[in-house]
Design an enzyme around this catalytic site. Sequence first.
Site, PDB file in Angstrom:
ATOM      1  CG  ASP A  44       0.852   0.502   0.426  1.00 41.05           C
ATOM      2  OD1 ASP A  44       1.035  -0.119  -0.636  1.00 41.05           O
ATOM      3  OD2 ASP A  44      -0.275   0.784   0.865  1.00 41.05           O
ATOM      4  CG  ASP A  85      -5.388  -3.197  -1.903  1.00 36.57           C
ATOM      5  OD1 ASP A  85      -4.814  -3.523  -0.853  1.00 36.57           O
ATOM      6  OD2 ASP A  85      -5.148  -2.142  -2.511  1.00 36.57           O
TER       7      ASP A  85
HETATM    8  C1  DGJ Z   1      -2.968   0.053  -0.442  1.00 38.79           C
HETATM    9  C2  DGJ Z   1      -2.863  -1.163   0.416  1.00 38.79           C
HETATM   10  O1  DGJ Z   1      -2.831  -2.311  -0.353  1.00 38.79           O
HETATM   11  C3  DGJ Z   1      -4.013  -1.168   1.394  1.00 38.79           C
HETATM   12  O2  DGJ Z   1      -4.007  -2.334   2.152  1.00 38.79           O
HETATM   13  C4  DGJ Z   1      -3.901   0.043   2.263  1.00 38.79           C
HETATM   14  O3  DGJ Z   1      -2.734  -0.043   3.033  1.00 38.79           O
HETATM   15  C5  DGJ Z   1      -3.884   1.285   1.416  1.00 38.79           C
HETATM   16  N1  DGJ Z   1      -2.904   1.232   0.379  1.00 38.79           N
HETATM   17  C6  DGJ Z   1      -3.655   2.512   2.262  1.00 38.79           C
HETATM   18  O4  DGJ Z   1      -3.503   3.637   1.518  1.00 38.79           O
END
Ligand code: DGJ
Length: 730
Positions: free
Chosen positions: A478, A548
């Site tokens: 991430d 997300d």
């Molecule tokens: C952002 C990601 O897109 C989410 O799916 C998740 O992993 C969060 N970060 C966790 O902090």
Amino acid sequence: MAIIFNEKNKTFHLQGQNVSYIMEIYPTGHLLHNFWGGKIEKSDGFELSTFNLDAAYTAMQVGEEELSLELLPVEYPAHGNADLRTPAFDLEYSDGGRISDFRYVRHTITSGKAAIKGLPSLYTNEGQTVDTLEIVLKDEVKKLEMTLFYSIFEAEDIVTRRVELKNLGTEKVIIKELSSACVELPHHEFDMIQMSGSWGRERHVQRNSIVPGGQYIDSSRGHSGHEHSPFLALAATDATDSYGEVYGMSLVYSGNFKAGINVDMRYNTRMQIGINPFRFSWNLEPNETFSAPEAVLVYSAEGTGGMSKKYRDIYQSNLIKPDYKYQERPILINSWEAFYFDLKEEELGEFAKTSSELGMELFVMDDGWFGKRDNDQTSLGDWFIHEGKFPNGLKDLSNKVKDLGMKFGIWVEPEMISPKSELFSKHPDWCIETKDRVKSLSRNQYVLDLTKPEVREYIISAMRKVFTETGTDYIKWDMNRSITEAGSSSVDANQQGEVSHRYILGLYEILEVLTNEFPNILFESCAGGGGRYDAGMLYYMPQTWTSDDTDAIERLFIQEGTLYQFPNISMGSHVSACPNHQVGRTTPISTRGVVAMQGNLGYELNVLELTDAEKEEVKEQTALYKKIRGTVQLGDFTHLKVNDSTNARAWQHLSKDKNQVVASYVQILARANVAPKKIKLVDLEGTARYQLDGTDSIYYGDELMNFGLTTVRIEKDFESQQWVFNKLAD
Ligand code: DGJ
């Protein structure tokens, strides 16, 4: 050879199965662009439209009264001599001058295509015909050599372009701009197509007409961004999804970029893509070479659908790592929306068990498992197991998961550092920052300075330890903030304009080491969802967390734009809980399943809280997906036309052997008293018979393609339908 040099006319002709790209060395040595479009089988070179001397106010090249570069389609244009239009590059010399004049010196044509040192690019496969043309141009005054690289993938109709600049002089040169590709098209009756949005609604397709002057999209956020994708297409104004000329440019790069067009006063359209020149500068010392990233060019006469199919195919076959490109992906269950930071070992064990009973194959523990990470205010950089949550380490949990027959995966965010972390107390100077300026926090974190070798070494060794000790099968990598105050103490004051590009080079170096060292780990890239969903990252990590936003309706649009460039197998799409955590909408779980099956199906909800009926439905979904997974992930995808384009979407997945076709339809809002819709499938065998899965109904291919499927009456919002057909043996 798919590249022909015509000695008499001094033309270069790159020839694919359906595409031609032609350039010419003008008698003055300037390289001109003749043509990019449908295939020209035979050509002896043709006349460029000569300029019209009525066009007053344009300068003439000295000694060449009949030549004005402004009136000619220059292949890789400079600004400031006899062409005052938007240039493809901009160099500043130590005397303050900004004028360049590059002319042809030599060229080579070779079969194959070499990798670019330190940058991702398309590779070639055995049996593919790929040829490369390198044209070397020189600025005699400043002793600079510019090499324009062109590769043609013959059967695939793909042209790649990139540029290298070598300083053979004795003085430093500052590169202010060096586009990866620039093409001049001879009219402006185009629409510009871009993928734009923001966090939670990435890559929505935008199509707008162009007008004289400039139009562009860019990123200066340090990553390619949620806002725009490093991609641009020009579609003839009459082009549709399946008909008409479309020209695409996509950049294999994950940092700041710019893509745009400029329509000049004679209505030619220059289209270009490359590193964003805003705040960029690169000091090229004598004997040094700078490489711009690769651009992938697609021409299609079959509309936006034809173009996007070519992008999806080439990125799957020639960009994604060989071991993963045709490897079916497991159905994953991710802990994030189920628990956020509240991870409890025992509950996770139950969660994994139920997930496995429901048909899921990969358990992913998202954020919250390390350091003292109980919320987003701490611990990034401290890559050791959270002792409070996992007193015996992760082995117990991962063994439990593996005993269930599932794979085990974890989340990491290696490029970041929390000010509240052991790492920060040891190395407060490891952040990206500008001297004497406050470092802005975003999600309570700073960005590690990947331009520093010691930081790269730390990330590699910390990740190596985590990957080995946890025995992980999967990594979600991430990156949860944009880069502000972009600067670094690793380089001199006059090199601060290099930092954003150096960051990306540092990232690529880390990814090159780790992904090669751990070939059995399936990597998924993520940046707050799809903030770095680009071809650069896809080269290292074969799948991406798309957004997300997991709402099924929002996902229709996000995934539509994503699939303009990227293959279904790269696109993570999950079924999540309702009301949806991002938009608060409640959609049927069946529709959430249908939409998530457009890509790599996963789940991101607390399976322990599902009702029995929902569990049954999820079981059916995973069982169905396992039957159609090969078709979805390895087959051909097409957006289908629905005569209700503002309120519905339809698409199909067809297996490569054409033995299975999956058609899906989602209607957004229910409407009173409207006729059912017809969904016409494509590319089937007309006289072959296809059986609707689980029924006795049999249809001929022609029936499905011409008469089409008929939707049922839909009485509620957000309903969907899905059909699976299997071809019968003759
Ligand atoms: C952002 C990601 O897109 C989410 O799916 C998740 O992993 C969060 N970060 C966790 O902090």
